[in-house]
Design a protein around this motif. Structure first.
Motif, PDB file in Angstrom:
ATOM      1  N   ARG A 112      11.036   4.175  -5.245  1.00 23.71           N
ATOM      2  CA  ARG A 112      11.315   3.346  -5.136  1.00 23.71           C
ATOM      3  C   ARG A 112      10.543   1.450  -4.244  1.00 23.71           C
ATOM      4  O   ARG A 112      10.802   0.636  -3.811  1.00 23.71           O
ATOM      5  CB  ARG A 112      11.806   3.633  -4.042  1.00 23.71           C
ATOM      6  CG  ARG A 112      13.767   4.590  -3.771  1.00 23.71           C
ATOM      7  CD  ARG A 112      13.582   5.157  -3.689  1.00 23.71           C
ATOM      8  NE  ARG A 112      15.359   3.770  -3.547  1.00 23.71           N
ATOM      9  CZ  ARG A 112      16.162   3.680  -3.134  1.00 23.71           C
ATOM     10  NH1 ARG A 112      16.464   4.567  -1.698  1.00 23.71           N
ATOM     11  NH2 ARG A 112      17.375   2.101  -2.210  1.00 23.71           N
ATOM     12  N   GLY A 113       9.282   2.306  -3.698  1.00 22.47           N
ATOM     13  CA  GLY A 113       8.360   1.441  -2.767  1.00 22.47           C
ATOM     14  C   GLY A 113       7.237   1.711  -2.681  1.00 22.47           C
ATOM     15  O   GLY A 113       6.335   2.436  -3.005  1.00 22.47           O
ATOM     16  N   ARG A 114       6.096   1.710  -2.234  1.00 20.79           N
ATOM     17  CA  ARG A 114       4.562   1.506  -1.587  1.00 20.79           C
ATOM     18  C   ARG A 114       5.139   1.797  -0.840  1.00 20.79           C
ATOM     19  O   ARG A 114       5.335   1.533   0.471  1.00 20.79           O
ATOM     20  CB  ARG A 114       3.673   0.280  -1.713  1.00 20.79           C
ATOM     21  CG  ARG A 114       2.506   0.747  -1.197  1.00 20.79           C
ATOM     22  CD  ARG A 114       0.943  -0.406  -2.255  1.00 20.79           C
ATOM     23  NE  ARG A 114       1.293  -0.464  -4.003  1.00 20.79           N
ATOM     24  CZ  ARG A 114       0.503  -1.798  -4.741  1.00 20.79           C
ATOM     25  NH1 ARG A 114       0.317  -2.457  -3.872  1.00 20.79           N
ATOM     26  NH2 ARG A 114       0.886  -1.495  -5.473  1.00 20.79           N
ATOM     27  N   VAL A 137      -3.007  -6.364   4.612  1.00 19.26           N
ATOM     28  CA  VAL A 137      -1.071  -6.478   3.528  1.00 19.26           C
ATOM     29  C   VAL A 137      -1.828  -7.095   2.726  1.00 19.26           C
ATOM     30  O   VAL A 137      -1.327  -6.847   1.615  1.00 19.26           O
ATOM     31  CB  VAL A 137      -1.401  -7.934   4.810  1.00 19.26           C
ATOM     32  CG1 VAL A 137      -0.417  -8.629   3.793  1.00 19.26           C
ATOM     33  CG2 VAL A 137      -0.684  -7.583   6.281  1.00 19.26           C
ATOM     34  N   ALA A 138      -3.103  -7.459   2.112  1.00 16.18           N
ATOM     35  CA  ALA A 138      -3.541  -7.282   0.959  1.00 16.18           C
ATOM     36  C   ALA A 138      -3.511  -6.707  -0.093  1.00 16.18           C
ATOM     37  O   ALA A 138      -3.114  -6.817  -0.831  1.00 16.18           O
ATOM     38  CB  ALA A 138      -5.351  -7.524   1.095  1.00 16.18           C
ATOM     39  N   LEU A 139      -3.437  -5.210   0.426  1.00 18.93           N
ATOM     40  CA  LEU A 139      -3.658  -4.227  -0.318  1.00 18.93           C
ATOM     41  C   LEU A 139      -1.732  -4.000  -1.023  1.00 18.93           C
ATOM     42  O   LEU A 139      -1.267  -3.848  -1.568  1.00 18.93           O
ATOM     43  CB  LEU A 139      -4.189  -2.635   0.398  1.00 18.93           C
ATOM     44  CG  LEU A 139      -3.864  -1.360  -0.288  1.00 18.93           C
ATOM     45  CD1 LEU A 139      -4.650  -1.585  -1.749  1.00 18.93           C
ATOM     46  CD2 LEU A 139      -4.320  -0.157   0.720  1.00 18.93           C
ATOM     47  N   GLY A 140      -1.266  -3.916   0.676  1.00 20.01           N
ATOM     48  CA  GLY A 140       0.538  -3.857  -0.039  1.00 20.01           C
ATOM     49  C   GLY A 140       0.770  -5.053  -0.636  1.00 20.01           C
ATOM     50  O   GLY A 140       1.854  -4.188  -1.668  1.00 20.01           O
ATOM     51  N   ALA A 141       0.468  -6.229  -0.325  1.00 19.61           N
ATOM     52  CA  ALA A 141       0.731  -7.100  -1.570  1.00 19.61           C
ATOM     53  C   ALA A 141       0.940  -7.428  -3.283  1.00 19.61           C
ATOM     54  O   ALA A 141       1.522  -7.601  -3.678  1.00 19.61           O
ATOM     55  CB  ALA A 141       0.417  -8.509  -0.675  1.00 19.61           C
ATOM     56  N   ARG A 142      -0.771  -6.319  -3.617  1.00 16.88           N
ATOM     57  CA  ARG A 142      -1.208  -6.571  -4.769  1.00 16.88           C
ATOM     58  C   ARG A 142      -0.108  -5.782  -5.537  1.00 16.88           C
ATOM     59  O   ARG A 142       0.254  -4.495  -5.459  1.00 16.88           O
ATOM     60  CB  ARG A 142      -1.984  -5.142  -4.850  1.00 16.88           C
ATOM     61  CG  ARG A 142      -3.855  -5.828  -4.025  1.00 16.88           C
ATOM     62  CD  ARG A 142      -4.486  -5.295  -4.215  1.00 16.88           C
ATOM     63  NE  ARG A 142      -4.646  -5.204  -6.214  1.00 16.88           N
ATOM     64  CZ  ARG A 142      -6.372  -5.132  -6.106  1.00 16.88           C
ATOM     65  NH1 ARG A 142      -6.912  -4.393  -5.680  1.00 16.88           N
ATOM     66  NH2 ARG A 142      -6.199  -4.613  -7.911  1.00 16.88           N
TER      67      ARG A 142
END
Length: 298
Positions: free
Chosen positions: A106-108, A207-212
């Protein structure tokens, strides 16, 4: 998860803590992304039913966005964990698994871990696949959290970091800066080496990692670049605030026994982070200079 191009919906746990505050500051620069900030008062990570209920409710409320949980919550009282390992295990070991299980499919999940999962006896930076061999209760509970995240499957990354400092909460750099401004002498251990990591830098990387939108590796290391002893870091802080670094004297770990053993070597190999195409960390001394210019030392 939704297709690339959609906004990202963020849930930040540990939002009132040292790293959580900087995560929220970074996310404030993404005005199209909804952010849910949960501190200890809103989310008790020792309560499995509550954790699952909150995450499910949040996921059900996400519409047209990619759900990402940044788990910055942790039981970080390293010495207290030696006599309170059960509580530390719930927060550091069990709760990350509950989060990962609810997010699977469902998500990361981006889960923050620590250098304490290693034995601290190396003389080269630890790669992401180095054997885990914690020597403290805190390290054992964090290692358990890593295993729980991996066992849940799904889209999740464990990010190990070390020696974090920032404007929120108490930390070594803030303490040393206060002592320096008082002109106070200090004795600091010179036989523990690591990579000081500015929380604002770490937050931007997470945040950069999560946004990929594309898949991410299961384990990464993210600290600021370079390494130094605690003694060397204290001298650098004194210099940055205009105090005499000669006020800092070196000492040994043996001279300051603590309930929990500290790693002698905490340097993490960040090559996998760079190979994943994520933003390169800046040198720790550059970050320290920027940090001490940008927030009060006391």
């Amino acid at each position: 998860m939704t297709e690339p191009g959609h906004p990202t919906a963020w849930l930040v746990t540990g939002a009132r803590g040292q790293l959580g505050g900087d995560l929220l500051a970074v996310l404030a620069g993404r005005p199209g992304d909804p952010v849910t900030a949960l501190g200890r008062a809103e989310l008790d990570l020792t309560d499995e039913r509550r954790v699952r209920e909150v995450v499910r409710g949040w996921l059900d409320g996400v519409r047209g966005a990619r759900p990402v949980v940044l788990n910055a919550a942790a039981y970080t009282a390293v010495d207290a964990a030696e006599t309170d390992e059960d509580t530390a295990l719930l927060v550091n070991g069990r709760a990350p698994g509950w989060l990962a299980e609810e997010l699977a499919g469902r998500g990361r999940l981006v889960h923050v871990s620590t250098d304490y999962v290693f034995d601290g006896e190396a003389d080269q930076p630890y790669p992401v696949d180095a054997p885990v061999a914690p020597r403290s209760a805190y390290g054992r509970t964090k290692a358990a959290g890593e295993r729980a995240v991996a066992a849940a499957g799904g889209d999740a990354t464990v990010v190990r970091t070390a020696w974090v400092y920032g404007r929120h909460g108490g930390n070594f750099v803030r303490t040393m800066a206060g002592r320096a401004l008082d002109g106070a002498p200090v004795s600091v251990v010179d036989d523990q080496v690591g990579s000081p990591t500015w929380a604002a830098d770490l937050a931007a990387g997470l945040v950069a990692l999560g946004a990929r939108p594309e898949p991410v590796p299961p384990v990464l290391h993210r600290t600021d670049a370079g390494a130094v002893s605690w003694y060397g870091l204290a001298r650098a802080v004194y210099e940055e605030v205009g105090a005499d670094p000669a006020l800092v004297a070196p000492t040994t770990t043996a001279a300051f026994p603590r309930p929990a053993p500290r790693p002698a070597w905490s340097v993490l190999d960040g090559s996998a982070w760079l190979a994943a195409g994520l933003p390169a960390p800046q040198p720790w001394r550059t970050a320290l200079h920027l940090a001490l210019q940008g927030w009060p030392a006391r």
